[in-house]
Write an enzyme that holds these catalytic residues in place. Sequence first.
Site, mmCIF file in Angstrom:
data_model
loop_
_atom_site.group_PDB
_atom_site.id
_atom_site.type_symbol
_atom_site.label_atom_id
_atom_site.label_comp_id
_atom_site.label_asym_id
_atom_site.label_seq_id
_atom_site.Cartn_x
_atom_site.Cartn_y
_atom_site.Cartn_z
ATOM 1 N N GLY A 1 -7.040 -57.418 0.092
ATOM 2 C CA GLY A 1 -7.447 -58.212 1.257
ATOM 3 C C GLY A 1 -6.298 -58.469 2.212
ATOM 4 O O GLY A 1 -6.444 -58.309 3.434
ATOM 5 N N ARG B 1 9.465 -34.675 9.694
ATOM 6 C CA ARG B 1 8.021 -34.441 9.858
ATOM 7 C C ARG B 1 7.207 -35.711 9.589
ATOM 8 O O ARG B 1 6.103 -35.870 10.119
ATOM 9 C CB ARG B 1 7.548 -33.308 8.943
ATOM 10 C CG ARG B 1 7.579 -33.633 7.469
ATOM 11 C CD ARG B 1 7.300 -32.395 6.623
ATOM 12 N NE ARG B 1 7.220 -32.703 5.200
ATOM 13 C CZ ARG B 1 8.276 -32.917 4.408
ATOM 14 N NH1 ARG B 1 9.496 -32.884 4.905
ATOM 15 N NH2 ARG B 1 8.110 -33.169 3.121
ATOM 16 N N HIS B 2 7.782 -36.594 8.796
ATOM 17 C CA HIS B 2 7.059 -37.840 8.502
ATOM 18 C C HIS B 2 7.026 -38.755 9.723
ATOM 19 O O HIS B 2 6.082 -39.517 9.894
ATOM 20 C CB HIS B 2 7.698 -38.543 7.303
ATOM 21 C CG HIS B 2 7.753 -37.658 6.097
ATOM 22 N ND1 HIS B 2 6.619 -37.160 5.501
ATOM 23 C CD2 HIS B 2 8.801 -37.133 5.419
ATOM 24 C CE1 HIS B 2 6.966 -36.396 4.477
ATOM 25 N NE2 HIS B 2 8.289 -36.351 4.418
ATOM 26 N N ASP C 1 -1.898 -66.032 -1.105
ATOM 27 C CA ASP C 1 -3.010 -66.984 -1.089
ATOM 28 C C ASP C 1 -2.998 -67.763 -2.404
ATOM 29 O O ASP C 1 -2.070 -67.623 -3.213
ATOM 30 C CB ASP C 1 -4.345 -66.283 -0.784
ATOM 31 C CG ASP C 1 -4.856 -65.443 -1.941
ATOM 32 O OD1 ASP C 1 -4.143 -65.305 -2.964
ATOM 33 O OD2 ASP C 1 -5.973 -64.911 -1.827
ATOM 34 N N HIS C 2 -4.044 -68.549 -2.627
ATOM 35 C CA HIS C 2 -4.078 -69.426 -3.808
ATOM 36 C C HIS C 2 -4.064 -68.646 -5.119
ATOM 37 O O HIS C 2 -3.670 -69.186 -6.144
ATOM 38 C CB HIS C 2 -5.329 -70.313 -3.750
ATOM 39 C CG HIS C 2 -6.595 -69.518 -3.621
ATOM 40 N ND1 HIS C 2 -7.021 -69.000 -2.411
ATOM 41 C CD2 HIS C 2 -7.492 -69.109 -4.547
ATOM 42 C CE1 HIS C 2 -8.135 -68.327 -2.604
ATOM 43 N NE2 HIS C 2 -8.447 -68.367 -3.884
ATOM 44 N N ARG D 1 -3.337 -60.501 -9.693
ATOM 45 C CA ARG D 1 -4.298 -60.375 -10.791
ATOM 46 C C ARG D 1 -4.348 -58.946 -11.333
ATOM 47 O O ARG D 1 -5.161 -58.638 -12.203
ATOM 48 C CB ARG D 1 -5.692 -60.802 -10.316
ATOM 49 C CG ARG D 1 -5.792 -62.279 -9.983
ATOM 50 C CD ARG D 1 -7.112 -62.628 -9.326
ATOM 51 N NE ARG D 1 -7.231 -64.076 -9.094
ATOM 52 C CZ ARG D 1 -8.111 -64.631 -8.264
ATOM 53 N NH1 ARG D 1 -8.954 -63.853 -7.577
ATOM 54 N NH2 ARG D 1 -8.150 -65.939 -8.111
ATOM 55 N N ARG E 1 4.054 -37.853 11.820
ATOM 56 C CA ARG E 1 2.791 -38.370 11.278
ATOM 57 C C ARG E 1 2.664 -39.889 11.488
ATOM 58 O O ARG E 1 1.575 -40.395 11.776
ATOM 59 C CB ARG E 1 2.686 -37.992 9.795
ATOM 60 C CG ARG E 1 2.554 -36.487 9.644
ATOM 61 C CD ARG E 1 2.903 -35.983 8.267
ATOM 62 N NE ARG E 1 2.885 -34.516 8.256
ATOM 63 C CZ ARG E 1 3.444 -33.774 7.309
ATOM 64 N NH1 ARG E 1 4.056 -34.342 6.291
ATOM 65 N NH2 ARG E 1 3.381 -32.459 7.376
ATOM 66 N N HIS F 1 7.846 -41.754 3.182
ATOM 67 C CA HIS F 1 6.978 -40.911 4.014
ATOM 68 C C HIS F 1 6.207 -41.675 5.083
ATOM 69 O O HIS F 1 5.867 -41.100 6.117
ATOM 70 C CB HIS F 1 5.969 -40.168 3.124
ATOM 71 C CG HIS F 1 6.581 -39.033 2.368
ATOM 72 N ND1 HIS F 1 5.846 -38.073 1.714
ATOM 73 C CD2 HIS F 1 7.881 -38.705 2.155
ATOM 74 C CE1 HIS F 1 6.655 -37.192 1.136
ATOM 75 N NE2 HIS F 1 7.908 -37.568 1.381
ATOM 76 N N ASN F 2 5.890 -42.933 4.824
ATOM 77 C CA ASN F 2 5.016 -43.677 5.747
ATOM 78 C C ASN F 2 5.739 -44.755 6.537
ATOM 79 O O ASN F 2 5.132 -45.404 7.390
ATOM 80 C CB ASN F 2 3.851 -44.321 4.975
ATOM 81 C CG ASN F 2 3.177 -43.363 4.008
ATOM 82 O OD1 ASN F 2 3.166 -43.596 2.803
ATOM 83 N ND2 ASN F 2 2.655 -42.253 4.503
ATOM 84 N N CYS G 1 -1.833 -61.328 -2.937
ATOM 85 C CA CYS G 1 -3.104 -62.031 -3.151
ATOM 86 C C CYS G 1 -3.616 -61.596 -4.517
ATOM 87 O O CYS G 1 -2.844 -61.098 -5.339
ATOM 88 C CB CYS G 1 -4.087 -61.768 -2.014
ATOM 89 S SG CYS G 1 -4.566 -60.047 -1.763
ATOM 90 N N GLY G 2 -4.889 -61.787 -4.808
ATOM 91 C CA GLY G 2 -5.400 -61.435 -6.124
ATOM 92 C C GLY G 2 -5.248 -59.956 -6.421
ATOM 93 O O GLY G 2 -4.731 -59.559 -7.465
ATOM 94 N N THR G 3 -5.680 -59.135 -5.474
ATOM 95 C CA THR G 3 -5.616 -57.672 -5.651
ATOM 96 C C THR G 3 -4.567 -56.996 -4.789
ATOM 97 O O THR G 3 -4.236 -55.829 -5.031
ATOM 98 C CB THR G 3 -6.969 -57.043 -5.273
ATOM 99 O OG1 THR G 3 -7.245 -57.386 -3.908
ATOM 100 C CG2 THR G 3 -8.086 -57.546 -6.172
ATOM 101 N N GLY G 4 -4.117 -57.643 -3.752
ATOM 102 C CA GLY G 4 -3.258 -57.007 -2.746
ATOM 103 C C GLY G 4 -4.080 -56.327 -1.665
ATOM 104 O O GLY G 4 -3.550 -55.978 -0.602
HETATM 105 C C1 RB5 Z 1 -9.260 -64.707 -3.801
HETATM 106 O O1 RB5 Z 1 -10.206 -65.075 -4.737
HETATM 107 C C2 RB5 Z 1 -9.201 -63.193 -3.679
HETATM 108 O O2 RB5 Z 1 -10.354 -62.711 -3.089
HETATM 109 C C3 RB5 Z 1 -7.971 -62.764 -2.895
HETATM 110 O O3 RB5 Z 1 -6.834 -63.254 -3.524
HETATM 111 C C4 RB5 Z 1 -7.727 -61.287 -2.750
HETATM 112 O O4 RB5 Z 1 -7.777 -60.658 -3.981
HETATM 113 C C5 RB5 Z 1 -8.513 -60.609 -1.720
HETATM 114 O O5 RB5 Z 1 -8.389 -59.395 -1.492
#
Ligand code: RB5
Length: 149
Positions: A69, A131-132, A7-8, A108, A135, A97-98, A64-67
Amino acid sequence: MIAIACDHAALETKEAVKSFLADLGVEYCDFGTYDRKSCDYPVYAAKAANAVASGECDKGILICGTGIGMSLAANKVKGIRCAACSEPFSAKMSRAHNNANMLAIGARVIGIELAKMIISEFLNTPFEGDRHQRRVDMIIKLENGEPLE
Ligand code: RB5
C-alpha cells in the site's frame, strides 16, 4: 538524509529500522505515524515521498503491513520510484537498474534481520546508469504523459 514513515502495522519495525540506521550513522527524518492508533497509510507514504521528491531527503524507507500500500501511494508522487521488496536481491537491483529512490517493506512479511539486509542493499548499491538510464527516462516520460515511441 533518509525519510522514513510507517503506519500502525509497522511501528515496532520502524523503531528497529531507526536503531539500525543510527548504528550505521545514517541520518533520518521520521514522518510518522508515531503511535499504534489505526491510521491511513497513504498519508504517511505521501509525507515521506514528498520529502524525497522535493530533495529535502535523499531516499526514503516506507513500512506498512505488506509494503504494498505504501509503495503504491508513494509511486503516485511525481519523481518517486518506490520498490516494494521482500528480499535483498530485488532491493539491490531496484537501485542498480531502476534508480529507486524509495524502498517499501512489509512488517507483516519479513523479520527485522531480513529487513536490515534489504535496507543495506538499498542504501549501498549505486545506480549503474547507461542503458538503465534510458529506461528510467522512459518511466519519467510516462509520468509526464509523454509518448514512449
Ligand atoms: C493495515 O492494516 C494494512 O492494510 C497496511 O499496513 C498495509 O499492509 C497496506 O498495504
